[in-house]
Write a protein that holds these residues in place. Structure first.
Motif, short mmCIF file in Angstrom:
data_model
loop_
_atom_site.label_atom_id
_atom_site.label_comp_id
_atom_site.label_asym_id
_atom_site.label_seq_id
_atom_site.Cartn_x
_atom_site.Cartn_y
_atom_site.Cartn_z
N PHE A 216 0.85 -1.18 0.00
CA PHE A 216 0.00 0.00 0.00
C PHE A 216 0.89 1.24 0.00
N SER A 253 -2.85 0.51 -3.99
CA SER A 253 -2.12 -0.75 -3.78
C SER A 253 -1.28 -1.04 -5.01
N GLY A 272 -6.42 1.92 -3.13
CA GLY A 272 -6.21 1.34 -1.82
C GLY A 272 -7.48 1.24 -0.98
#
Length: 300
Positions: A216, A253, A272
């Motif tokens: 992340f 991500s 994310g």
């Protein structure tokens, strides 16, 4: 900062039970959270979706943690939250830059496998597909749509053994399209398959499990990372610092995998907010990292 969870379809005043570990972790990290009604949101009633989201007296960053949604629903969520003084960490343009693979490709650059995109609007006839795949020769491919693959149906609806095997292409693509049905997003994406360092195979689908990690990224810097699978793996990927800074998205991500021939490749990006936590990532650590980041609102 406030976290926004989806409500449970059977308990509309409570977060979806699927996110119970994350809710508990957010509480432990001292993060405020609210619930939005996912069904109302995707149904087009943003007012009903956000009826349990209290307004903020000053602009406050909101991070959604819930199910993927159509782009129009995300746009409505962003606008509805702004009207309540909440600024989604990723605006609609940023969301698209990570969530849709064709939009992510310019930012991934040479750090990702060769890719061909066929928009649904242009037609997905066999002849168009064959022409698009000609540059791949006999290379193996992966097929997906703009957002998702069917990797857990690896041999039936994901992996194409040779791009020049017309029967194999028709079989796998046909299965993929039939099983995606109305959930197909955007069109078809074909990606060159690169052999990766193997860790094993999924016992249910026989999908190969490579050395792959999910990282992340928050404001261009690594926030937290973990192996993508339940299999223990201590060899983490390199930083990919330049790639992380290229992506015009505050929170995303980055999935990275090690090539069998050496080096690492970027598999894909994701917003994310809708990227799942890998099985070996502790939700408590994830939410402590979010709390330590504490993103501030952007001007404008």
């Amino acid at each position: 900062m406030r976290v926004l969870f989806c409500t449970d379809p059977l308990l509309p005043r409570s977060p979806d039970r699927a996110f119970a570990p994350e809710v508990a972790a957010a509480d432990a990290a001292g993060l405020a959270w609210s619930c939005c009604d996912f069904e109302a949101l995707v149904g087009g009633d943003v007012g009903a979706a956000l009826r349990r989201v209290p307004a903020s007296e000053r602009i406050e960053v909101a991070i959604y943690r819930g199910w993927m949604m159509p782009l129009a629903a995300y746009d409505a969520l962003h606008a509805g939250l702004l009207a309540r003084g909440l600024q989604l960490v990723n605006d609609p343009a940023a969301h698209r830059s990570a969530h849709l693979l064709p939009a992510a490709l310019p930012h991934l650059g040479d750090d990702t496998p060769a890719t061909v995109v066929l928009p649904l609007a242009a037609g997905l006839e066999d002849s168009r597909i064959a022409a698009a795949l000609a540059p791949f020769g006999a290379r193996a491919l992966i097929v997906k749509d703009y957002v998702k693959s069917r990797k857990h149906e690896w041999n039936d609806a994901c992996f194409i053994r040779a791009a020049d095997d017309d029967a194999e292409v028709r079989r796998v693509v046909g299965n993929f399209l039939a099983r995606q049905g109305e959930d197909l997003v955007g069109g078809l994406v074909f990606r060159a398959y690169e052999p990766l360092v193997p860790l094993g195979n999924d016992p249910r689908s026989d999908m190969p499990l490579p050395r792959e990690w999910r990282r992340f990224i928050a404001d261009g810097r690594p926030l937290i990372e973990s192996p993508a699978w339940e299999i223990a793996d201590s060899i983490a990927p390199p930083e990919f610092t330049e790639l992380a800074r290229r992506v015009p998205c505050r929170f995303f991500s980055l999935d990275l995998a090690e090539r069998a021939a050496g080096g690492w490749t970027a598999i894909e990006l994701g917003d994310g907010q809708v990227a799942g936590l890998p099985p070996r990532m502790d939700p408590a650590q994830f939410y402590r990292a979010l709390a330590a980041w504490d993103p501030q609102p952007l001007a404008g």
